[in-house]
Design an enzyme around this catalytic site. Structure first.
Site, mmCIF file in Angstrom:
data_model
loop_
_atom_site.group_PDB
_atom_site.id
_atom_site.type_symbol
_atom_site.label_atom_id
_atom_site.label_comp_id
_atom_site.label_asym_id
_atom_site.label_seq_id
_atom_site.Cartn_x
_atom_site.Cartn_y
_atom_site.Cartn_z
ATOM 1 C CB ILE A 99 -0.999 -0.042 1.181
ATOM 2 C CG1 ILE A 99 -1.822 -1.326 1.140
ATOM 3 C CG2 ILE A 99 -1.926 1.159 1.192
ATOM 4 C CD1 ILE A 99 -2.597 -1.535 -0.154
ATOM 5 C CB CYS A 143 -8.096 2.588 5.805
ATOM 6 S SG CYS A 143 -6.587 3.348 5.341
ATOM 7 C CG HIS A 202 -5.162 -2.571 11.405
ATOM 8 N ND1 HIS A 202 -5.772 -3.082 10.282
ATOM 9 C CD2 HIS A 202 -5.072 -1.240 11.207
ATOM 10 C CE1 HIS A 202 -6.058 -2.077 9.451
ATOM 11 N NE2 HIS A 202 -5.640 -0.960 9.980
HETATM 12 N N1 GLN Z 1 0.193 5.031 1.346
HETATM 13 C C1 GLN Z 1 -0.131 5.119 2.731
HETATM 14 C C2 GLN Z 1 0.719 4.130 3.507
HETATM 15 O O1 GLN Z 1 0.990 3.098 3.038
HETATM 16 C C3 GLN Z 1 -1.595 4.816 2.974
HETATM 17 C C4 GLN Z 1 -1.948 4.967 4.414
HETATM 18 C C5 GLN Z 1 -3.420 4.954 4.704
HETATM 19 O O2 GLN Z 1 -4.201 4.515 3.914
HETATM 20 N N2 GLN Z 1 -3.806 5.400 5.867
HETATM 21 O O3 GLN Z 1 1.093 4.363 4.621
HETATM 22 ZN ZN ZN Z 2 -5.001 2.201 4.594
#
Ligand code: GLN
Ligand code: ZN
Length: 754
Positions: A419, A631, A693
């Site tokens: 991500i 998220c 998480h």
């Molecule tokens: N690109 C961000 C990361 O990887 C995305 C974080 C998020 O969605 N809160 O930290």
């Molecule tokens: Zn996220």
């Protein structure tokens, strides 16, 4: 107004509880790590409460709220007050149980945490079942009430109201299907009556019950529950019921009918409630708290406009109060701590302490009522404004998805990616801090960041990931990083607000027209790309998320401000593209958070929010692949908006919900297929297969099982393989094996498909 000196009662609906210097954070974290015992923690908490009372008393409030303090979260405090702590969280001492519920431990998972209405505060979700045995535990409320009384203050205890408590709760895992926490309102109301009685006996002559859930659309049955609960509780104590997050709307007549003697209105976002109140047969004895001072934002109040609202309400009631729109929980403590802000900005701001003074002055007959000055001319950027005016209304990509996807680079089936962020080590944080303070020269800092990027690229190549990222080592925060580089933003030195528990954030201030002064990210992304033959994905934060996590100017519609941020991002996207970045991800994790609580505002919101995203992303060539990331997995009302982002690839959280989200996607696709007015659909999706998480490392087999569910529900050509979110809070010891397992899972399922 009549000529007695004070005609209006000055108060505030709640106050920041983290301490002016974030003392709460330090104390609870010391306690968790074993460096501070229970008595030490209690002493630190008492000092924070004492400072709060000093602030409230010295600002000239006619009554002060108590029970506002919390060691972690006020919803959890309420669960304690009604004895609704889950059996798995019960420990030796009350404090140990409290933190077990908040944070979990070796034997028990914590309560789920989720966003508080449309804010960036997170509360703990109480678990309520048919057998939860409620009892009144008024200890905290009584102790804090007495603390204020001992100082001779007119104190008003605050509790989260019973209806909102149950609406914010979720059913326990073993509850029969169809059970809803609100089914327990009768029993809970009886326990609230006991809590109120205990406070009345101790001398409280008015008690505030917060019912923020009444600021969202409510069903007939829910309104019935409100009426019954408040008819009952009215007999026990003199109540002040607050909403605080927009208009009370259809709940307002219900509260009036129930005979509630005090009602607090949010006159910042719920001014229509004045009309509703005027149309009702309200007793002139009703106490009306006019929430004219914004509890959600940091701009000085337009005292002239506020005074006009007070004047109108004076015609409805003889007992008028002036107050904040909601608790001041969402604003920093003291503007005086900010010495670096430009003067023209600072003179337009009010943090919590300054807001108290505004309230006091509005209550004071004869105090000056100044209109808020308009923004200075040099806060305008005509170039930005005319460029925006020239953009096409739809801001769509010029080429349809089918054509785009054919032009975009070949990747293996079930491509793997992450991500964006990789672990943020203490060492990285230290380097950024040293650079910020001028203790590390630019050249050293850049070398350090490049070394980190090279290491992150090497890790990913070794793991065999298909689409790489640079790891975001240079970013302190995904919003602040951009705010620091754009015009129109200021950052604060100590403007902390509570996000959850001991975690505080410092939202930037978006005060003027926004423009980019130069590339913000391209340098790092290009460097990363120069190290590998695999595609490196560029990473940006989307316009809605930048607004959601900042304090935003309130002198023009959010939509206009979003467009300006979007235009700056559009330029950044163009730079990334011309530097050779073929895949660009624009994160919008706050898309749902800003969604209006009431249905009637949602259509307009979705239209401007998704258009802003498209402004940011639609300038690219068909070959450039646009990703977005969200998220969460409960799409509910946002799924259409997600499709309207028109991203080529959307990564979402899914591992905790066991991929259930894919069924939702499928349904939404079908719905939209029949809807001729919109051709947009969710294209490729990356349902997260690893819950980042948790420190737990999922096995390859577990992730393969998730992927099998995904390819069964959705055309495998549309599926990407990725974690639920960024990896910045994880450690390499977890990240390496988990990503290796993820890649193995993708290979396994690829093999099965072939
Ligand atoms: N690109 C961000 C990361 O990887 C995305 C974080 C998020 O969605 N809160 O930290
Ligand atoms: Zn996220």
């Amino acid at each position: 107004m009549n000529d007695s000196k004070k005609t209006v009662h000055a108060t505030v609906l709640g106050y920041p509880r983290i301490g002016a210097g974030r003392e709460l954070k330090r104390a609870v974290e010391a306690h968790w790590s074993g460096r501070l015992d229970e008595a030490g923690l209690e002493a630190a908490a008492a000092a924070i409460r004492s400072e709060m009372l000093d602030d409230l008393a010295s600002a000239g409030m006619d009554s002060v709220p108590t029970g506002v303090f919390s060691l972690y979260d006020h919803v959890l405090d309420t669960a304690v007050a009604v004895d609704a702590i889950a059996p798995r969280h019960r420990r030796e001492t009350e404090l140990a149980s409290y933190f077990a519920a908040a944070r979990g431990d070796d034997t028990a998972a914590p309560l789920e945490m989720t966003k508080w209405f449309d804010t960036n505060y997170h509360y703990l979700v109480p678990e309520i079942g048919p057998d939860t045995a409620f009892h009144a535990r008024p200890g905290k409320a009584l102790a804090e009430y007495r603390e204020a009384r001992e100082r001779g203050l007119d104190a008003r205890p605050i509790l989260l109201g019973p209806v909102s408590f149950l609406l914010l709760a979720k059913a326990t895992g073993d509850a029969p299907s169809g059970f809803e926490p609100l089914d327990r309102i009768g029993e809970l109301t009886a326990v609230y009556a006991d809590l109120l009685s205990a406070l009345v006996e101790a001398g409280a002559d008015r008690i505030q019950l917060d019912e923020p859930a009444l600021c969202a659309d409510r069903t007939e049955a829910e309104l019935e529950a409100v009426k019954a609960a408040y008819e009952h509780l009215n007999g026990v104590a003199e109540l002040l019921v607050t909403g605080g997050y927009g208009p009370l709307g259809e709940s307002l007549p219900v509260l009036v009918e129930a005979g509630v003697p005090g009602i607090a209105l949010d006159l910042v976002r719920g001014r229509v409630d004045i009309d509703v109140l005027e149309s009702l047969d309200v007793s002139r004895e009703t106490f009306v708290s006019a929430g004219v001072v914004d509890g959600r934002n940091i701009w000085r109040t337009d005292l002239l406009a506020a005074a006009a609202d007070l004047e109108r309400l004076h015609r409805v009631t003889d007992r008028l109060g002036v107050s904040s729109s909601c608790s001041l929980l969402h604003v920093p403590v003291d503007l005086d701590a900010e010495t670096e802000l430009p003067a023209s900005l600072k003179e337009r701001l009010a943090f919590a302490r300054q807001k108290l003074r505004e309230i006091a002055s509005l209550a004071e007959a004869g105090a000056p009522r100044l209109q808020r000055p308009a923004a200075p001319d040099d806060w305008r950027d005509e170039t930005v404004r005319s460029r925006l005016a020239a953009l096409p209304e739809d801001a769509d990509r010029r080429v349809d998805y089918a054509e785009r996807v054919a032009a975009q680079g070949e990747l293996p089936t079930l491509p793997t990616t992450t991500i964006g962020s990789f672990p943020q080590t203490a060492e990285l944080r230290k380097a950024r801090a040293a650079h910020r303070r001028g203790l590390m020269i630019d050249a050293d800092y850049h070398a350090r960041m490049r070394a980190e990027i090279a290491a992150v690229i090497a890790e990913q190549e070794k793991l065999g990931i298909d689409v790489l990222v640079h790891g975001e080592p240079e970013r302190n925060d995904m919003v602040q990083y951009f705010a620091e580089q754009l015009t129109g933003f200021a950052t604060t030195a100590a403007g902390w607000v509570q996000s959850y528990g001991s975690r505080c954030v410092r939202p930037p201030i978006l005060y003027a027209d926004v423009a980019r002064t130069g590339p913000m990210t391209a340098e790092w992304t290009s460097y990363a790309q120069s190290l590998t033959d695999k595609p490196v994905k560029g990473m940006l934060t989307g316009p809605v998320t930048i607004l959601a996590w900042s304090f935003v100017r309130d002198d023009q519609p959010l939509a206009d401000t979003a467009d300006q941020v979007a235009l700056a991002l559009r330029d950044e996207v163009a730079d990334l593209e011309s530097a050779g970045t073929a895949i660009i991800q624009v994160d919008e994790p706050a898309l749902r958070e800003l969604m209006p609580l009431r249905r009637d505002g949602r259509g307009a919101y979705k239209a401007w929010a998704t258009r802003a995203f498209r402004i940011a992303t639609s300038g690219v060539r068909p070959e450039t692949q646009i990703h977005t990331h969200l998220c969460y997995s409960e799409f509910g009302d946002v799924i259409d908006a997600i499709a309207d982002l028109d991203a080529d690839v959307t990564s979402i959280e899914a591992s905790r919900s066991k991929m259930e989200v894919l069924a939702d996607l499928d349904r939404a696709d079908h719905r939209r297929g029949q809807d001729q007015s919109s051709a947009r659909k969710l294209r490729q999706v990356g349902p997260g297969v690893w819950d980042i998480h948790s420190p737990r490392v999922p096995s390859a087999e577990e992730m393969a099982a998730s992927l099998r569910l995904a390819v069964a529900a959705v055309d495998p050509k549309r599926i990407w393989v990725n974690p639920d979110c960024g990896l910045k809070t994880r450690r390499y010891e977890e990240v390496r094996p988990a990503l290796a397992n993820m890649v193995e899972a993708a290979r396994t399922v690829r093999g099965e498909l072939a």
